[in-house]
Design a protein around this motif. Structure first.
Motif: not given
Length: 219
Positions: A46, A49, A52
């Protein structure tokens, strides 16, 4: 190629940021008891993610993680400070980094770093790779007041190195900020491929491994 200077991006070009980030996040999860109720691999996934590819600054990442996982007893700014001070201890360069730079330097080429990002943070990460002694110039966007793809930051480093654009090669992994931007000021460009780069980038050189640069530049 008639090259007198080689300019490099940092993240994703010299620094294996993906591996470095995973090493840091794993270590941070292990060190903070507030994270122990969250399965480590899920937490790491997570985090990456939300990060980015580095385009979301970590203040936002930590605030989101705290909200999503209902983390108690720690503030996002403490975690951010831990990131700022600790990421450098996990920095990993790509294979053949030191050998490639050493060969270029030993053959009389001038070397420079041109990186977007926060000055001290990026410089600490650069130093952690053990290659700073090989570089003639280091330009980081916060310290320069300029960011790639602004042509001015490329012209500034070329001026510092005392070379013309046609005598320089820029090595980077970002199609716009590194490749097209350096070509726009008259430099040649080498694309360091990665999973995030789309196909069809029109670079003079395309490499998967930093060691490949030696044959292109010195032969």
């Amino acid at each position: 190629m008639g090259i007198k200077a080689v300019l490099f991006d940092l993240d994703g070009t010299l620094l294996d940021r993906d591996t470095s980030l995973m090493l840091f996040v794993r270590d941070q999860h292990n060190r903070y008891p507030q994270f122990q109720t969250i399965e480590r691999d899920f937490f790491m996934q997570r985090f990456i993610q939300l990060d980015n590819n580095g385009y979301v600054w970590k203040d936002k990442v930590y605030q989101q993680l705290i909200a999503e996982f209902s983390i108690q007893g720690i503030e996002w700014n403490e975690l951010l400070n831990d990131y700022l001070s600790g990421f450098q201890r996990h920095c990993v360069g790509f294979p053949n980094l030191l050998n490639m730079l050493t060969q270029l330097k030993n053959n009389g080429l001038k070397l420079a770093l041109v990186s977007n990002g926060f000055g001290q943070f990026q410089y600490d990460n650069f130093k952690a790779l053990g290659i700073a002694h090989l570089f003639n110039e280091v330009l980081i966007s916060e310290w320069e007041g300029l960011r790639k793809p602004d042509p001015a930051i490329f012209m500034r480093v070329l001026s510092k190195l005392g070379v013309e654009p046609k005598e320089a090669l820029f090595v980077g992994d970002h199609p716009e900020n590194d490749i097209r931007a350096s070509q726009a000021v008259g430099m040649k460009a080498a694309l360091k491929q990665n999973d995030a780069v789309s196909s069809g980038v029109d670079a003079e050189i395309i490499i998967d491994d930093l060691g490949e640069l030696i044959q292109y530049i010195l032969n």
